[in-house]
Each structure stands twice: as structure tokens, then as C-alpha cells.
Write a protein that holds these residues in place. Structure first.
Motif, short mmCIF file in Angstrom:
data_model
loop_
_atom_site.label_atom_id
_atom_site.label_comp_id
_atom_site.label_asym_id
_atom_site.label_seq_id
_atom_site.Cartn_x
_atom_site.Cartn_y
_atom_site.Cartn_z
N GLN A 263 75.10 147.18 124.74
CA GLN A 263 74.36 145.95 124.60
C GLN A 263 73.59 146.00 123.27
O GLN A 263 72.92 147.00 122.98
CB GLN A 263 73.36 145.81 125.75
CG GLN A 263 74.00 145.53 127.08
CD GLN A 263 74.52 144.10 127.15
OE1 GLN A 263 73.77 143.19 127.39
NE2 GLN A 263 75.80 143.93 126.91
N ARG B 275 75.89 140.26 138.06
CA ARG B 275 76.31 140.77 136.75
C ARG B 275 76.79 142.23 136.78
O ARG B 275 76.69 142.91 137.77
CB ARG B 275 75.18 140.62 135.73
CG ARG B 275 73.87 141.30 136.09
CD ARG B 275 72.87 141.08 134.96
NE ARG B 275 71.53 141.48 135.30
CZ ARG B 275 70.61 140.68 135.83
NH1 ARG B 275 70.89 139.43 136.12
NH2 ARG B 275 69.39 141.15 136.10
N ASP B 276 77.24 142.63 135.58
CA ASP B 276 77.55 144.03 135.25
C ASP B 276 78.79 144.55 135.99
O ASP B 276 78.72 145.55 136.73
CB ASP B 276 76.34 144.94 135.52
CG ASP B 276 75.07 144.44 134.83
OD1 ASP B 276 75.21 143.67 133.86
OD2 ASP B 276 73.96 144.80 135.26
N ASP C 222 71.96 148.86 127.38
CA ASP C 222 72.94 149.56 128.21
C ASP C 222 74.22 150.03 127.49
O ASP C 222 74.79 149.28 126.70
CB ASP C 222 73.45 148.65 129.34
CG ASP C 222 72.36 147.90 130.04
OD1 ASP C 222 71.18 148.17 129.79
OD2 ASP C 222 72.70 147.01 130.83
N TRP D 112 65.20 142.72 122.06
CA TRP D 112 66.25 142.18 122.92
C TRP D 112 66.45 140.69 122.59
O TRP D 112 65.48 139.96 122.37
CB TRP D 112 65.86 142.35 124.40
CG TRP D 112 66.99 142.03 125.34
CD1 TRP D 112 67.91 142.90 125.83
CD2 TRP D 112 67.32 140.75 125.88
NE1 TRP D 112 68.80 142.24 126.65
CE2 TRP D 112 68.46 140.92 126.69
CE3 TRP D 112 66.78 139.47 125.76
CZ2 TRP D 112 69.06 139.87 127.39
CZ3 TRP D 112 67.38 138.41 126.45
CH2 TRP D 112 68.51 138.62 127.25
N GLU E 35 71.06 146.46 139.09
CA GLU E 35 71.79 146.27 137.84
C GLU E 35 72.75 147.44 137.64
O GLU E 35 72.55 148.55 138.13
CB GLU E 35 70.80 146.19 136.67
CG GLU E 35 69.85 145.00 136.80
CD GLU E 35 69.06 144.72 135.53
OE1 GLU E 35 69.19 143.62 134.98
OE2 GLU E 35 68.31 145.60 135.10
C1 FRU Z 1 70.24 146.21 132.30
C2 FRU Z 1 70.60 144.77 131.97
C3 FRU Z 1 71.89 144.35 132.64
C4 FRU Z 1 72.35 143.22 131.78
C5 FRU Z 1 71.93 143.68 130.42
C6 FRU Z 1 71.45 142.59 129.49
O1 FRU Z 1 69.42 146.78 131.33
O2 FRU Z 1 69.54 143.90 132.31
O3 FRU Z 1 71.77 144.02 134.00
O4 FRU Z 1 73.73 143.01 131.86
O5 FRU Z 1 70.89 144.61 130.60
O6 FRU Z 1 71.17 143.11 128.22
#
Ligand code: FRU
Length: 436
Positions: free
Chosen positions: A34, A153-154, A18, A42, A205
């Protein structure tokens, strides 16, 4: 740190997802993202950081945020930025795995983690004191009637009329919802309200709320929305909504648009550009890394405009104006790839190096089967709704991402591709690359 002018900002030898903390601050665009800096997969999330004066030439900077507190020891998840009294404020979700995967400590086992909301300030947008300047502003939510301790989150923060506001994605009993918080000083936050709506997956998200001259817009990425058995069951939606600040009440309609009908773009984040125009970028999700080295990139920044109840996503003018050098074949294109412009007629079909675009029944269809080999679990055919405003296509072609802007953003359809050939079959098209 190295510079790039590839139009699509790409992962610097690692994994990215993100966009985060996108802001025009002290004369520079800052795009955080991210990032797992150690490999093309990831893992424990950090915030990477790139800066640009024009949204075209990007300079990759050092990692801005890394795990340093108990609340973010397992990762610094997505979030946003605002400027206040000259300082940059970053808001993000800190993750703490309660049970790590012993075989890969960068993941947890079975969703066993806690999520808190954190803030860090920076005086110049260049230095981030991960030890001294982070604060937990919202501890993990413990009231199950409000939200999830895990899936909350976010944070997206914005200045309202009389206060600061924050929206978070959350989930209660597998139903997605948004939580709203309010603050006078960006440090102390009070929970105000939530909104939920059935039928849009179990978790939203990266919510983003903003206003245009005429409208209030909500963007979010619902998990398990399409349920068609294909991978990436998460897409980005936008809706024109009613939001009332006083009690943070939000009314969500039944109509929505996809941000992008290629269904590869996820977690878009908006901000305003140097001229005050609303724009967004989104993560283009890739099923495979390139040479095992890097994975993930961002789409072209898109100006968001609302007219007569429709949301338009137009390529940012800084990108549009680059493609002025006419060429006769893709082989002549530079690092930024090329742009094809044409009017397409009902019944016509064009082939860009194996990627097929057709126009039937007033819809644009794409098929990437030939340039996406080996990924049957992921969708290969896409279509727009019926288009109304003409038949013009501006197509930006990069080695791994094709973006099709239909009638200057009436709809956009973008797809990840692998192994495009240099051949184009189409009628009456013009080809451009970036002038030197
Ligand atoms: C969306 C997400 C977010 C989270 C992040 C983790 O792609 O899952 O909700 O904060 O990526 O990398």
C-alpha cells in the motif's frame, strides 16, 4: 529504480502501509505494498512494487496499481497474489469514495465509500495494464446479512484441494466477520459462508489463511481489540483453527497469539518462499515520518512454523546468515544495522541506545520511553507471555526498528524507535553486522 539492502524494506520517499501480493514468482520475490506516492501520509492508495532474488537486496519498481476504474477510483486497497498457468493474478479491494473530503480529496468523509473486489493479471509480474487488464470480480456487497458495502476488504486467495478460495474481512452491525468465496477459474466467484466471533473488535483487516504440515492457521488484524485507551488499537493475531473447504466452515478457538508482542506490526501477509517454507512480512507502523520524507517499513521476513500447538516466527535464514562480521561497537555497523546475540538472565537488563530490554519472571519486557519522545498516546512498555524454551535473544537493530527474536522465534517483540544512541549496556553479548 533504486536498489536497497537495508534488511528492512522501507518507503521510497513516500507513505507505505500493508504488504500486498507477496509471492515468489518466476524466480523472484515480489512484494507489493500500500503506497501513497505523493507524500509521507496515507492517501488515495496505489500498489508500490519491489522485487528481490534473495529477500535481502530489493529493487523498487514503478507503481504497479493505480486508480483507473470507477470501482477503484479512490484507491487500490490491500490484497494478494497467486500464480496460475504462468500468469500473476493480483486480487485487491477497489475503493470508491461516495463523498470526498473537499479539503483532502485523498480521504473520504465519515466512511462514505464503497468497496468492490477486483483482479488484474500480468504475464510477467513486471507490466500491469491498469486500463485493459482489471476486472471487478465481486461488486460491493449489498446484502446486509452477508457483509458491509463499505467495510469488506483485503482478499487473500489460495488454492484449495478442488478450487480457489478467497477470504475477506467484513463487518455486520459493528461485529467483525470473515467472508468466504470460492471459484473454479479465478474470475467467477461465489459467496459460500461467513464466520464471526465476538470479542475481537469490529472489523478484521487483512485476513490470511494457510496450512502447515500439521495445522491450519488464521492471521488477522482486528480493529479496536485492545481498548486500553492507547492509539493503534489494532494488532495482528494468529490462531490455530479448523477449516473445512466444502462449505467453508471455520471454527475459531479462544486461544490466540500476537504475531509480535511489540504491537507495532500490522497487516501481516504470508506466502511461500523458494523452498516452499511459509513466511510472512508485516508493516511496521510509524507515528512520525522521517524528515517529512517517508513513513513505513516492513519487518524482516519471518518463517512461520507450528509445533505442539505453538506458532513460531523465526527470522528468514537469508537474513540470519548475513550477520557474520563481528564488530565491537554499533558505530562499525553498515547500512543493514547490527545484530546483538546474548543469553539473558532472569533479573538482567540491557540498554540499546536508550531502548531497554529486561527479563523478569520469565518474561521479556521492553521500554522505549526514552527513544519515542512525545508520543504518550502510543504504548511504550511491552511484554511477552512467559517464555519456556531458554533465554536466548537475537536482536536486529536498525535506526527505527528493533526486532527481538526470543529463542529463535518462540516469541518476537519488535518496536519502532526514534533517535537511538550508539551505546550498548549489556553483559556477554556478541555484535555482528552484514559482511561486505
Ligand atoms: C490495513 C488497511 C487495510 C486496507 C488498507 C488501506 O492497514 O486498513 O484494511 O486495505 O490498509 O490502506
Amino acid at each position: 529504480m533504486y536498489e536497497t539492502n537495508a534488511v528492512h524494506l522501507k518507503a521510497p520517499n513516500c507513505w507505505i502501509n500493508d504488504p500486498n501480493g507477496f509471492i515468489y514468482y518466476q524466480g523472484m520475490y515480489h512484494l507489493f505494498y500500500q503506497c501513497f506516492p505523493y507524500s509521507a501520509q496515507w492517501g488515495r492508495m496505489h500498489w508500490g512494487h519491489a522485487v528481490s532474488r534473495d529477500l535481502v537486496h530489493w529493487e523498487h519498481k514503478e507503481i504497479a496499481l493505480y486508480p483507473s476504474k470507477t470501482d477503484d477510483r479512490s484507491g487500490c486497497f490491500s490484497g494478494s497474489a497467486v500464480e496460475h498457468h504462468g500468469k500473476m493474478y493480483l486480487f485487491y479491494t477497489g475503493v470508491n469514495y461516495t463523498v470526498e473530503d473537499p479539503e483532502n480529496i485523498n480521504h473520504c468523509l465519515h466512511d462514505q465509500f464503497q468497496a468492490a473486489q477486483l483482479m488484474i493479471t500480468s504475464k510477467d509480474g513486471q507490466h500491469f495494464d491498469n486500463i485493459g487488464a482489471k476486472r471487478t470480480i465481486i461488486p460491493p456487497v449489498t446484502d446486509k446479512n452477508i457483509g458491509s458495502q463499505t467495510h469488506t476488504r483485503d482478499p487473500k486467495v489460495w488454492r484449495g484441494k478442488d478450487a480457489w478460495y478467497m477470504v475477506l474481512g467484513s463487518s455486520v452491525e459493528k461485529k467483525s466477520r470473515l467472508l468466504f468465496y470460492k471459484s473454479d477459474d479465478l474470475e467467477h466467484w461465489t459467496y459460500v459462508n461467513y464466520v464471526e466471533k465476538a470479542g475481537y473488535g469490529w472489523m478484521w483487516e487483512c485476513p490470511d489463511y494457510f496450512e502447515t504440515d500439521s495445522s491450519q492457521v488464521l492471521i488477522f488484524s482486528p480493529m479496536e481489540f485492545l481498548k486500553d485507551g492507547k492509539a493503534y488499537d489494532s494488532v495482528s493475531l494468529c490462531m490455530l483453527i479448523d477449516f473445512e473447504e466444502k462449505n467453508c466452515t471455520m471454527h475459531l478457538p479462544d486461544q490466540y497469539q500476537f504475531i509480535d508482542y511489540g504491537l507495532d506490526l500490522y497487516a501481516p501477509q504470508s506466502t511461500t518462499d523458494a523452498e516452499g517454507r511459509r513466511m510472512l512480512v508485516a508493516w511496521a507502523r510509524m507515528p512520525e515520518s522521517i524528515d517529512g520524507m517517508w513513513n513505513g517499513m516492513f519487518c524482516i521476513p519471518r518463517i512461520v512454523e507450528v509445533k505442539n500447538g505453538h506458532v513460531y516466527f523465526r527470522p528468514h535464514p537469508n537474513i540470519k546468515k548475513l550477520f557474520t562480521k563481528e564488530i565491537t561497537s554499533p558505530a562499525e555497523a553498515g547500512e543493514g544495522g547490527y545484530q546483538i546475540s546474548l543469553d539473558i538472565h532472569n533479573g538482567a537488563c540491557i540498554n540499546i541506545g536508550g531502548y531497554v530490554i529486561s527479563y523478569k519472571n520469565n518474561k521479556i519486557y521492553t521500554d522505549r520511553s526514552e527513544v519515542f519522545a512525545g508520543h504518550n498516546e502510543i504504548r511504550c512498555q511491552f511484554e511477552t507471555p512467559k517464555i519456556q524454551e531458554g533465554n536466548h535473544l537475537d536482536i536486529y537493530v536498525d535506526q527505527n526498528l528493533i526486532e527481538i527474536y526470543i529463542n529463535d522465534g518462540e516469541y518476537v517483540l519488535s518496536n519502532i524507535v526514534y533517535g537511538l544512541s550508539g551505546e550498548i549496556t549489556a553483559e556477554n553479548y556478541a555484535l555482528f553486522t552484514i559482511a561486505d
